[in-house]
Design an enzyme around this catalytic site. Structure first.
Site, PDB file in Angstrom:
ATOM      1  N   CYS A   2     -33.849   6.381   1.849  1.00 34.05           N
ATOM      2  CA  CYS A   2     -34.766   5.784   2.808  1.00 34.05           C
ATOM      3  C   CYS A   2     -35.468   4.582   2.170  1.00 34.05           C
ATOM      4  O   CYS A   2     -35.814   4.600   0.996  1.00 34.05           O
ATOM      5  CB  CYS A   2     -35.834   6.741   3.309  1.00 34.05           C
ATOM      6  SG  CYS A   2     -35.169   8.196   4.102  1.00 34.05           S
ATOM      7  N   ARG A  27     -30.544   1.854   0.750  1.00 35.35           N
ATOM      8  CA  ARG A  27     -31.205   3.133   0.467  1.00 35.35           C
ATOM      9  C   ARG A  27     -30.948   4.176   1.550  1.00 35.35           C
ATOM     10  O   ARG A  27     -31.321   5.342   1.405  1.00 35.35           O
ATOM     11  CB  ARG A  27     -32.718   2.924   0.328  1.00 35.35           C
ATOM     12  CG  ARG A  27     -33.090   1.967  -0.779  1.00 35.35           C
ATOM     13  CD  ARG A  27     -34.573   1.777  -0.841  1.00 35.35           C
ATOM     14  NE  ARG A  27     -35.254   2.983  -1.250  1.00 35.35           N
ATOM     15  CZ  ARG A  27     -35.475   3.344  -2.504  1.00 35.35           C
ATOM     16  NH1 ARG A  27     -35.069   2.569  -3.477  1.00 35.35           N
ATOM     17  NH2 ARG A  27     -36.102   4.448  -2.793  1.00 35.35           N
ATOM     18  N   TRP A  74     -32.056   7.782   5.501  1.00 37.79           N
ATOM     19  CA  TRP A  74     -30.917   8.604   5.065  1.00 37.79           C
ATOM     20  C   TRP A  74     -31.364  10.041   5.328  1.00 37.79           C
ATOM     21  O   TRP A  74     -32.288  10.535   4.689  1.00 37.79           O
ATOM     22  CB  TRP A  74     -30.650   8.372   3.581  1.00 37.79           C
ATOM     23  CG  TRP A  74     -29.422   9.047   3.054  1.00 37.79           C
ATOM     24  CD1 TRP A  74     -28.150   8.551   3.044  1.00 37.79           C
ATOM     25  CD2 TRP A  74     -29.333  10.344   2.443  1.00 37.79           C
ATOM     26  NE1 TRP A  74     -27.289   9.445   2.469  1.00 37.79           N
ATOM     27  CE2 TRP A  74     -27.979  10.551   2.096  1.00 37.79           C
ATOM     28  CE3 TRP A  74     -30.257  11.350   2.162  1.00 37.79           C
ATOM     29  CZ2 TRP A  74     -27.539  11.716   1.477  1.00 37.79           C
ATOM     30  CZ3 TRP A  74     -29.813  12.513   1.558  1.00 37.79           C
ATOM     31  CH2 TRP A  74     -28.468  12.695   1.214  1.00 37.79           C
ATOM     32  N   ASN A 100     -40.562   8.081   2.518  1.00 41.81           N
ATOM     33  CA  ASN A 100     -39.360   8.255   1.692  1.00 41.81           C
ATOM     34  C   ASN A 100     -39.655   9.411   0.739  1.00 41.81           C
ATOM     35  O   ASN A 100     -40.632   9.351  -0.003  1.00 41.81           O
ATOM     36  CB  ASN A 100     -39.082   6.951   0.942  1.00 41.81           C
ATOM     37  CG  ASN A 100     -38.112   7.126  -0.229  1.00 41.81           C
ATOM     38  OD1 ASN A 100     -38.240   6.479  -1.245  1.00 41.81           O
ATOM     39  ND2 ASN A 100     -37.143   7.995  -0.089  1.00 41.81           N
ATOM     40  N   GLY A 101     -38.817  10.456   0.783  1.00 37.47           N
ATOM     41  CA  GLY A 101     -39.045  11.610  -0.089  1.00 37.47           C
ATOM     42  C   GLY A 101     -38.855  12.891   0.707  1.00 37.47           C
ATOM     43  O   GLY A 101     -38.270  12.881   1.792  1.00 37.47           O
ATOM     44  N   GLU A 479     -13.634   7.702 -12.549  1.00 37.89           N
ATOM     45  CA  GLU A 479     -14.345   6.625 -11.862  1.00 37.89           C
ATOM     46  C   GLU A 479     -13.430   5.934 -10.842  1.00 37.89           C
ATOM     47  O   GLU A 479     -13.865   5.597  -9.737  1.00 37.89           O
ATOM     48  CB  GLU A 479     -14.897   5.630 -12.895  1.00 37.89           C
ATOM     49  CG  GLU A 479     -15.595   4.404 -12.342  1.00 37.89           C
ATOM     50  CD  GLU A 479     -16.791   4.698 -11.442  1.00 37.89           C
ATOM     51  OE1 GLU A 479     -17.246   5.850 -11.371  1.00 37.89           O
ATOM     52  OE2 GLU A 479     -17.256   3.759 -10.777  1.00 37.89           O
ATOM     53  N   LYS A 483     -14.382   5.732  -6.909  1.00 41.27           N
ATOM     54  CA  LYS A 483     -14.501   4.461  -6.165  1.00 41.27           C
ATOM     55  C   LYS A 483     -13.664   4.525  -4.898  1.00 41.27           C
ATOM     56  O   LYS A 483     -14.108   4.141  -3.824  1.00 41.27           O
ATOM     57  CB  LYS A 483     -14.003   3.288  -7.003  1.00 41.27           C
ATOM     58  CG  LYS A 483     -14.876   2.464  -7.875  1.00 41.27           C
ATOM     59  CD  LYS A 483     -16.261   2.093  -7.551  1.00 41.27           C
ATOM     60  CE  LYS A 483     -17.258   3.170  -7.347  1.00 41.27           C
ATOM     61  NZ  LYS A 483     -18.261   3.442  -8.305  1.00 41.27           N
ATOM     62  N   GLU A 486     -15.188   6.974  -2.286  1.00 39.86           N
ATOM     63  CA  GLU A 486     -16.452   6.509  -1.700  1.00 39.86           C
ATOM     64  C   GLU A 486     -16.255   5.484  -0.606  1.00 39.86           C
ATOM     65  O   GLU A 486     -16.919   5.525   0.415  1.00 39.86           O
ATOM     66  CB  GLU A 486     -17.310   5.823  -2.784  1.00 39.86           C
ATOM     67  CG  GLU A 486     -18.036   6.728  -3.688  1.00 39.86           C
ATOM     68  CD  GLU A 486     -18.958   5.916  -4.594  1.00 39.86           C
ATOM     69  OE1 GLU A 486     -20.168   6.149  -4.520  1.00 39.86           O
ATOM     70  OE2 GLU A 486     -18.471   5.079  -5.373  1.00 39.86           O
ATOM     71  N   HIS A 502      -0.847  21.678 -15.494  1.00 37.67           N
ATOM     72  CA  HIS A 502      -1.535  22.962 -15.286  1.00 37.67           C
ATOM     73  C   HIS A 502      -1.993  23.141 -13.841  1.00 37.67           C
ATOM     74  O   HIS A 502      -2.815  24.000 -13.566  1.00 37.67           O
ATOM     75  CB  HIS A 502      -2.731  23.070 -16.241  1.00 37.67           C
ATOM     76  CG  HIS A 502      -2.327  23.062 -17.676  1.00 37.67           C
ATOM     77  ND1 HIS A 502      -1.688  24.107 -18.287  1.00 37.67           N
ATOM     78  CD2 HIS A 502      -2.432  22.098 -18.631  1.00 37.67           C
ATOM     79  CE1 HIS A 502      -1.435  23.809 -19.558  1.00 37.67           C
ATOM     80  NE2 HIS A 502      -1.880  22.580 -19.778  1.00 37.67           N
ATOM     81  N   LYS A 602     -27.590   4.367  -1.912  1.00 44.12           N
ATOM     82  CA  LYS A 602     -27.481   3.837  -3.281  1.00 44.12           C
ATOM     83  C   LYS A 602     -28.323   4.643  -4.265  1.00 44.12           C
ATOM     84  O   LYS A 602     -27.897   4.919  -5.376  1.00 44.12           O
ATOM     85  CB  LYS A 602     -27.933   2.380  -3.288  1.00 44.12           C
ATOM     86  CG  LYS A 602     -27.840   1.736  -4.638  1.00 44.12           C
ATOM     87  CD  LYS A 602     -26.749   0.706  -4.668  1.00 44.12           C
ATOM     88  CE  LYS A 602     -26.444   0.224  -6.050  1.00 44.12           C
ATOM     89  NZ  LYS A 602     -25.045   0.475  -6.425  1.00 44.12           N
TER      90      LYS A 602
HETATM   91  C1  AGP Z   1     -21.472   5.333  -7.405  1.00 39.71           C
HETATM   92  O1  AGP Z   1     -20.688   4.385  -6.792  1.00 39.71           O
HETATM   93  C2  AGP Z   1     -22.618   5.834  -6.613  1.00 39.71           C
HETATM   94  N1  AGP Z   1     -23.448   4.793  -6.150  1.00 39.71           N
HETATM   95  C3  AGP Z   1     -23.341   6.999  -7.280  1.00 39.71           C
HETATM   96  O2  AGP Z   1     -22.431   7.900  -7.811  1.00 39.71           O
HETATM   97  C4  AGP Z   1     -24.364   6.621  -8.374  1.00 39.71           C
HETATM   98  O3  AGP Z   1     -23.714   6.180  -9.519  1.00 39.71           O
HETATM   99  C5  AGP Z   1     -25.248   7.847  -8.667  1.00 39.71           C
HETATM  100  O4  AGP Z   1     -25.913   8.234  -7.505  1.00 39.71           O
HETATM  101  C6  AGP Z   1     -26.228   7.602  -9.782  1.00 39.71           C
HETATM  102  O5  AGP Z   1     -27.138   6.587  -9.457  1.00 39.71           O
HETATM  103  P1  AGP Z   1     -28.085   5.961 -10.563  1.00 39.71           P
HETATM  104  O6  AGP Z   1     -27.194   5.260 -11.540  1.00 39.71           O
HETATM  105  O7  AGP Z   1     -28.984   5.018  -9.817  1.00 39.71           O
HETATM  106  O8  AGP Z   1     -28.823   7.082 -11.211  1.00 39.71           O
END
Ligand code: AGP
Length: 607
Positions: A2, A27, A74, A100-101, A479, A483, A486, A502, A602
Site C-alpha cells: 500500500c 507498493r 495491496w 499502510n500496515g 532467480e 523472474k 513473477e 532425483h 514491490k
Molecule cells: C523479486 O523480484 C521480488 N520483488 C521480491 O522477491 C523481493 O526481492 C522480496 O520481496 C524482497 O524485497 P526486499 O529486497 O525489498 O527486502
C-alpha cells in the site's frame, strides 16, 4: 504494501495526489482512492483497478480542493472491492483514514466499537481506525489520532483528514514507512520519497510512535505523549527523471539496461584509489570477532544471500548460511554474540526480514544491513550498513538491485576475509581486478538482447520451464525461475543440476525448455552430463555458456547463449542478465503487466 500520500498547500491537490499515487503504485495496485475537502466537504472517490482508472473517473469533476489524501492498495483484509478500498470513513462521513500496515487487534476493536453503535461498511482492518478516531474525537484531531494510535496494535502509517479540521492533515506511524516533505507550494506526507520528488525540497522521516500535523505552512512532529519532536530536515536529492521510463517500454527493461551503472557505482564507491583496497565506511563499529555468519533475506534478495553463501565460503573460515527471513525465527538457529547476521533487502522495509533482524539482535548478534533505500527500518535497527547503489527500482521484479546486491556482497565477503586475515593481498587484488571488469561485461551481454528476444518468441507459449545449475550458479537458476514466474506467470523451477535425476527429470518431455547454466569453471563435465540426460528424454536445452565454441555443444544444446570470459566471482551476475531478458521478452509476448505483475507488491510489509 500500500502507498499513501497527503498534501495541503496552495496548489490544487488532485493532480498532486495522482502524480504521487502513480509513483507509489509499485507498493500495491489492486484498488485506489482519494479523499479531499472540496469546498470544505469531505469528498471521496474509490475504485478497483489501477490508479489511472480512478484518475480518469475523477479528473472530469474539475475539483479545486487544496487538501487531500490518497491511497493505492495491496489487499490484506478483504478482497479488492470499492468498499474495501481506502480511504475509510467514520460513521458520520466526516473523518477519512488511509493506512499502510496491519492493525492486529482490529477484531477486538471492531467488536468494542460495534457494541458502542459504530457501523462498519468494509472487511478491512483499517476501518476500525476511522471509528476509533471518531470515538476519541472531542474537537482535537491530533489528540484523537494519538489516542487511537496508542490503542492500535500492529503496524501502521496513516493519514487522517477531517471535515471539522479543514486546514490540516494528521499522520502517524509505527512499523510502516512515512516521510514528510516541505515544498514551495505546501506540505506532503507519503510512504516513499519518489512520490514527492520534484515537489518537496526538504524531507523529514517520521520514526515509530510519532505523529505529525501538516498545514500549508509546514509540519510539527510529536511523540505519542504529545511532546514535540525536533530533528534536522534532510535535503531531497532524488531527481524526478530517475522515476521516468526514459524511452523504454517498461521500467523493468530500463532497469535491466541500467545494470552496468548500478553494479559499477556499487563497486567503485567502495574501492579506494588503485582499486586494491575495500573501504566500507558503514561498518566502522562492527566487531570482526565473529564465528558464524547468517545471511537473511526474502525472494530475490534471498537468492543474492544464497549466492554470497557460495562465494563467501571460498574465502571465510567460519560457517556461513543463507536463510529465508520468514523461516529464521521458526528455527533453532545458533545465534550468539559472536554471530554476524547480514540482512539483505532492496527496500529495507520487508517485514519478514525486519522481524528476523530483531530476533537476531535480541539474541545478541551483530547485524549488517545491505540495502538499496536509505532511511529504512532495517538500516535503523542494524549495527552497520552497506549500500547498493542501484538507484530507485520501480519495476516490481527486482533486476538491477539483485546484481548490485551480489556485487556488494562479493565485496563484503572479501572485506570480511581481509579483516579476518583469511585472504592474501595478492588474491584480494586479483579478485577485485576481476570484479571491476563487470560493468563492461554486462554491457557486452546486454548487446545480445536481440538473440534472447528471438528465443522468447520460440518459447513464450511454454507452460513450464526448468532452470538447472551447479555451485554458485545454482542460486542464479532459482532467480531465473523466479523472474519468469513473477512476470510471465509461467510455471518454472530452479534446481541444482545434480538433483534433476532425483525427481524433476520425470517432468522432461519434448515440450519442456530446460535452461542450463554452464561454465567451464564450475563442474563443467558434470553439467554436460546433465545436458545429455535432458536430451536423452527429448527435452529442449537452452545453454548459457562461457565456452560457446566447445564442439560438443551443438550435439547437446538446441540453443546457445554465449557469455564473456570472466573470473569465478563475476559469474553469478553475468549469468543473471540473459535470464532477466528472457523473462522480460516472454512476458511482453504474453501480454502481461510486466512492471506490476498480478498479486505482487514491490515492498512486502506484512508477515
Ligand atoms: C523479486 O523480484 C521480488 N520483488 C521480491 O522477491 C523481493 O526481492 C522480496 O520481496 C524482497 O524485497 P526486499 O529486497 O525489498 O527486502
Amino acid at each position: 504494501m500500500c502507498g499513501i500520500i497527503g498534501y495541503v498547500g496552495s496548489e490544487p491537490v488532485v493532480p498532486l495526489l495522482f502524480a504521487g499515487l502513480k509513483r507509489l503504485e509499485y507498493r500495491g495496485y489492486d484498488s485506489s482512492g482519494i479523499a479531499i475537502l472540496e469546498r470544505e466537504k469531505m469528498t471521496l472517490f474509490r475504485r478497483v483497478g489501477k490508479v489511472e482508472q480512478l484518475e480518469e473517473e475523477v479528473l472530469p469533476h474539475q475539483l479545486t480542493a487544496r487538501i487531500g489524501i490518497g491511497h493505492t492498495r495491496w489487499a490484506t483484509h478483504g478482497v479488492p472491492t470499492e468498499e474495501n478500498a481506502h480511504p475509510h470513513l467514520d460513521c458520520r462521513g466526516k473523518i477519512a483514514v488511509i493506512h499502510n500496515g496491519i492493525i492486529e487487534n482490529f477484531l477486538d476493536l471492531k467488536e468494542r466499537l460495534t457494541a458502542r453503535g459504530h457501523r462498519f461498511r468494509s472487511q478491512t482492518d483499517t476501518e476500525v481506525l476511522a471509528h476509533l478516531i471518531e470515538e476519541h474525537d472531542d474537537g482535537d484531531l491530533l489528540a484523537a489520532v494519538a489516542a487511537a494510535a496508542r490503542e492500535a496494535k500492529g503496524a501502521f502509517a496513516l493519514a487522517v483528514l477531517s471535515e471539522d479540521d479543514p486546514e490540516r492533515i494528521i499522520v502517524a506511524r509505527r512499523g510502516s514507512p512515512l516521510v514528510l516533505g516541505k515544498g514551495k507550494s505546501g506540505t506532503f506526507a507519503c510512504s516513499d520519497v519518489p512520490a514527492i520528488a520534484g515537489e518537496a525540497s526538504q524531507l523529514f522521516f517520521l520514526a515509530d510512535d510519532e505523529l505529525a500535523e501538516l498545514t500549508a505552512q509546514g509540519f510539527h512532529a510529536f511523540n505519542l505523549e504529545g511532546e514535540e519532536v525536533k530533528r534536522p530536515l534532510q535535503e531531497m536529492t532524488m531527481n524526478p527523471l530517475a522515476i521516468q521510463k526514459g524511452g523504454y517500454k517498461h521500467f523493468m527493461l530500463k532497469e535491466i539496461h541500467e545494470q552496468p551503472r548500478a553494479v559499477g557505482e556499487t563497486l567503485y564507491e567502495k574501492l579506494e584509489a588503485g582499486r586494491s583496497t575495500i573501504n566500507l565506511s558503514g561498518l566502522k563499529k562492527i566487531d570482526m570477532n565473529f564465528d558464524r555468519v547468517y545471511l537473511i533475506a526474502c525472494g530475490t534478495a534471498y537468492h543474492a544471500g544464497l549466492t554470497a553463501e557460495y562465494l563467501w565460503e571460498r574465502v571465510l573460515p567460519v560457517p556461513i548460511q543463507a536463510v529465508i527471513a520468514s523461516e529464521f525465527r521458526l528455527r533453532e538457529m545458533h545465534i550468539t554474540p559472536r554471530t554476524l547476521v547480514v540482512a539483505v533487502s532492496q527496500s529495507g522495509e520487508t517485514l519478514d526480514t525486519l522481524m528476523a533482524v530483531r530476533h537476531a539482535k535480541e539474541k545478541g548478534a551483530t547485524v549488517i544491513a545491505l540495502i538499496n533505500s536509505s532511511n529504512s527500518a532495517i538500516e535503523r535497527e542494524s549495527d552497520g550498513v552497506v549500500y547498493t547503489r542501484a538507484g530507485i527500482e520501480i519495476g516490481v521484479a527486482a533486476t538491477k538491485t539483485f546484481s548490485a546486491q551480489v556485487a556488494a556482497l562479493a565485496l563484503l565477503g572479501l572485506f570480511l576475509a581481509k579483516r579476518c586475515g583469511a585472504i592474501s593481498d595478492e588474491t584480494l587484488k586479483e579478485e577485485l581486478a576481476g570484479l571491476t571488469l563487470l560493468p563492461g561485461q554486462i554491457t557486452q551481454l546486454l548487446a545480445r538482447e536481440e538473440a534472447i528476444a528471438s528465443l522468447a518468441e520460440r518459447f513464450y507459449n511454454a507452460t513450464d520451464f526448468l532452470f538447472l545449475a551447479r555451485g554458485p550458479l545454482y542460486p542464479i537458476a532459482l532467480e531465473g525461475a523466479l523472474k519468469l514466474k513473477e512476470i510471465s506467470y509461467i510455471h518454472a523451477e530452479g534446481y541444482p543440476a545434480g538433483e534433476m535425476k532425483h525427481g524433476p527429470i520425470a517432468l522432461i518431455d519434448e515440450q519442456m525448455p530446460v535452461v542450463i547454466l554452464l561454465s567451464h569453471q564450475i563442474a563443467y563435465d558434470k553439467v554436460l552430463g546433465n545436458m545429455q540426460e535432458v536430451k536423452a528424454r527429448k527435452g529442449i536445452v537452452i545453454a548459457l555458456t562461457d565456452r560457446p565454441d566447445d564442439p560438443i555443444l551443438p550435439k547437446l544444446a538446441d540453443h546457445t547463449i554465449a557469455l564473456p570470459a570472466a573470473t569465478p566471482i563475476c559469474l553469478p551476475i553475468l549469468y543473471t542478465i540473459p535470464m532477466q531478458l528472457l523473462a522480460y521478452h516472454i512476458a511482453v509476448l504474453r501480454g502481461t503487466d510486466v512492471d506490476q505483475p498480478r498479486n505482487l507488491a514491490k515492498t512486502v510489509t506484512v508477515e
